[in-house]
Design a protein around this motif. Structure first.
Motif, PDB file in Angstrom:
ATOM      1  N   ALA A 356       0.828  -1.213   0.000  1.00 47.92           N
ATOM      2  CA  ALA A 356       0.000   0.000   0.000  1.00 47.92           C
ATOM      3  C   ALA A 356       0.862   1.262   0.000  1.00 47.92           C
ATOM      4  N   VAL A 357       1.985   1.227   0.744  1.00 43.76           N
ATOM      5  CA  VAL A 357       2.851   2.412   0.858  1.00 43.76           C
ATOM      6  C   VAL A 357       3.557   2.711  -0.456  1.00 43.76           C
ATOM      7  N   THR A 358       4.115   1.683  -1.097  1.00 42.50           N
ATOM      8  CA  THR A 358       4.921   1.885  -2.307  1.00 42.50           C
ATOM      9  C   THR A 358       4.080   1.956  -3.571  1.00 42.50           C
ATOM     10  N   GLY A 359       2.914   1.322  -3.553  1.00 43.83           N
ATOM     11  CA  GLY A 359       2.096   1.274  -4.758  1.00 43.83           C
ATOM     12  C   GLY A 359       2.585   0.274  -5.783  1.00 43.83           C
ATOM     13  N   ILE A 360       3.630  -0.503  -5.446  1.00 47.96           N
ATOM     14  CA  ILE A 360       4.158  -1.539  -6.356  1.00 47.96           C
ATOM     15  C   ILE A 360       3.342  -2.802  -6.162  1.00 47.96           C
ATOM     16  N   ARG A 361       2.573  -3.175  -7.186  1.00 52.10           N
ATOM     17  CA  ARG A 361       1.635  -4.287  -7.042  1.00 52.10           C
ATOM     18  C   ARG A 361       2.123  -5.593  -7.672  1.00 52.10           C
ATOM     19  N   SER A 362       3.288  -5.587  -8.290  1.00 53.19           N
ATOM     20  CA  SER A 362       3.780  -6.782  -8.979  1.00 53.19           C
ATOM     21  C   SER A 362       4.119  -7.894  -7.997  1.00 53.19           C
ATOM     22  N   ARG A 363       3.550  -9.070  -8.230  1.00 50.78           N
ATOM     23  CA  ARG A 363       3.862 -10.214  -7.368  1.00 50.78           C
ATOM     24  C   ARG A 363       5.279 -10.707  -7.590  1.00 50.78           C
ATOM     25  N   PHE A 364       5.880 -10.343  -8.718  1.00 55.72           N
ATOM     26  CA  PHE A 364       7.234 -10.818  -9.002  1.00 55.72           C
ATOM     27  C   PHE A 364       8.282 -10.121  -8.130  1.00 55.72           C
ATOM     28  N   VAL A 365       7.903  -8.998  -7.515  1.00 57.49           N
ATOM     29  CA  VAL A 365       8.782  -8.379  -6.516  1.00 57.49           C
ATOM     30  C   VAL A 365       8.927  -9.320  -5.313  1.00 57.49           C
ATOM     31  N   CYS A 366       7.818  -9.933  -4.907  1.00 58.80           N
ATOM     32  CA  CYS A 366       7.864 -10.895  -3.801  1.00 58.80           C
ATOM     33  C   CYS A 366       8.529 -12.199  -4.224  1.00 58.80           C
ATOM     34  N   VAL A 367       8.423 -12.546  -5.512  1.00 62.83           N
ATOM     35  CA  VAL A 367       9.180 -13.706  -6.017  1.00 62.83           C
ATOM     36  C   VAL A 367      10.669 -13.445  -5.841  1.00 62.83           C
ATOM     37  N   ALA A 368      11.105 -12.222  -6.174  1.00 60.86           N
ATOM     38  CA  ALA A 368      12.517 -11.851  -5.976  1.00 60.86           C
ATOM     39  C   ALA A 368      12.882 -11.905  -4.502  1.00 60.86           C
TER      40      ALA A 368
END
Length: 494
Positions: A356-368
């Motif tokens: 919510a804070v960053t606005g980055i919604r890509s699930r591949f960030v969590c994959v990384a």
């Protein structure tokens, strides 16, 4: 014709994705490593064994995060930006198990209970969403508040010392001990002194200099103040990792004072595989499995709210099949955790907040982030470094981490209608009282059947039973689950 990619499925440039993934890891790191430290020390394991628990924890955090965020078959993975970690909700019951049976034998019982609970969680996934109506805010808030209060005891003992053992408040007077040894020696030599009774022991009457030493209290205070200052004056990312920075400050101070040494870090290997069943084959005790399964039901209820909230943040609808895949992964992660010598898993709420804070919604960030966690789990030197931290450092941070859990419960209870429904106050009052029984009177169960001890020695489970049953008694069952979803979404029990 071009088709637009949903922000959740967007693959960012590798450098940006790795940086954002590392940010997720740093935010969850302090909470992730706290659990194996707590349980390893409760089991009285060696430093090398505790380091093994930390490595296993980070490794499985990564594996389960990959399954949850990337997806695995049509059965597992909510495929949203989710970071998975060990839940604090399971700490108190596991610590009770560890105190009842310390050492490797206790570890085998705990991992057997975790594996059993993981399997049961996978099987009951279809009905868990229907149980949401039994967990309105008055129940969820009470349970989470009791979890925080129960865990707070661990943080306080980290600062001052444990009630028993080398850091107990009182110790046996050295003069008295010398006298008793002299009597025993005279008896052994054949002198005409009556033999002391078999179970004769000296009482603790002398103050222990290791308990609540001013140096230890001062270090814990510095860590706490550091966290408060960073939270107050830092912005953005630095504010989000205030607890981790506070622990680093404490580590630097204790290393400078000679309280933290690095011999174990030097001896640890640079690379080591995380192997299953390092403590031997697990032991499956039905009562312990039942206890852990009840904890997992609460965890899965919280996850339901978390996934629904995350769906709203990211603009991706969380329908029944997707929700089932997410909850089933909680169970699979717990099963994998038990096999690889670690504990029950759930989605980390602070990482949901970061979305919510960053606005980055890509699930591949969590994959990384999951890949980074797997790598950290394969570095024994990193685990040895964490294990080397003096407990006073963790105590200062523990007041924040565990206190925030209790504060979350209070925040959820603020949604409850106490004005027009006075029975809600009765539910909270009695349930918190039930949860305090094992803390205040830990020997209350000594005349009860031994088979139920594991079920009643956890204040969290007593509070859960009480809150659910009293809510049914006073309020019945509501078919409107929206309030329960909102309460679950705010849960921060990790």
């Amino acid at each position: 014709m071009s088709t637009s990619v949903h922000p959740v499925d967007e693959i960012l440039p590798v450098g940006k994705m790795a940086t954002l993934g590392l940010q997720h890891v740093l935010i969850m790191y302090a909470g992730a490593v706290a659990v194996p430290l707590i349980i390893g020390r409760a089991l009285q394991l060696s430093p090398e064994q505790i380091s093994m628990l930390i490595s296993a924890d980070l490794f499985v955090c990564g594996i389960v995060t990959l399954i949850q965020s990337f997806g695995m078959t049509q059965w597992f993975g909510v495929q949203l930006p989710v970071m998975m970690g060990v839940t604090f909700a399971a700490v108190a019951p596991i610590v009770s198990m560890a105190k009842a049976t310390p050492g490797v034998e206790g570890a085998q019982l705990i991992f057997g209970a975790v594996i059993g609970a993981g399997l049961i969680s996978i099987l009951i996934t279809p009905i868990v969403s229907r149980m949401l109506r039994f967990f309105p805010p008055v129940v969820t808030g009470t349970i989470i508040a009791v979890i925080g209060i129960t865990l707070m005891r661990i943080g306080i003992n980290w600062i001052f010392g444990n009630p028993v053992g080398p850091t107990a408040p009182m110790i046996i007077s050295p003069e008295h001990a010398q006298w008793l040894e002299a009597v025993k020696a005279a008896t052994d030599s054949g002198a005409s002194i009556p033999a002391p009774p078999t179970n004769l022991a000296l009482a603790t009457t002398a103050p222990n200099p290791k308990y609540a030493s001013p140096a230890n209290v001062g270090i814990a205070a510095i860590v706490l103040v550091s966290i408060l200052l960073i939270s107050r004056f830092a912005k953005g990312f630095l504010s989000n990792i205030a607890v981790l920075i506070g622990i680093l400050v404490g580590g630097v101070i204790t290393a400078a004072l000679g309280m933290m040494t690095f011999e174990k870090v030097a001896k640890a290997d640079w690379f080591g595989l995380v192997m299953p069943f390092q403590f031997g084959m697990p032991v499956f005790d039905p009562m312990l499995i039942l206890t852990m399964s009840l904890v997992m039901i609460v965890v899965m209820i919280e996850s339901t709210g978390m996934f629904l909230a995350l769906g709203e943040m990211t603009g991706r609808t969380v329908d029944q099949p997707r929700l089932s895949r997410g909850l089933r992964t909680d169970g699979l992660g717990t099963l994998i955790g038990g096999i690889f010598n670690t504990f029950p898993y759930t989605s980390f709420s602070q990482n949901v907040g970061l979305v919510a804070v960053t606005g980055i919604r890509s699930r591949f960030v969590c994959v990384a982030g999951g890949i980074i966690l797997v790598v950290l789990g394969l570095l024994p030197k990193m685990a040895a470094l964490v294990e080397s931290l003096p407990t006073v450092v963790l105590g200062g941070a523990g007041l924040v981490m565990f206190g925030m859990v209790a504060a979350t419960g209070i925040r959820i209870l603020s949604q409850v209608d106490f004005k027009t429904n006075r029975n809600n106050a009765m539910i909270v009052a009695i349930s918190i009282g039930m949860g305090m029984i094992p803390l205040i009177a830990p020997n209350f169960k000594q005349w009860m059947p031994h088979g139920i001890h594991s079920l009643i020695e956890s204040g969290i489970l007593l509070a859960s039973f009480s809150a659910v049953l009293l809510n049914l008694f006073f309020n019945g069952v509501s078919n409107d689950t929206s309030a329960a979803v909102r309460a679950s979404a705010e849960a921060e029990t990790h």
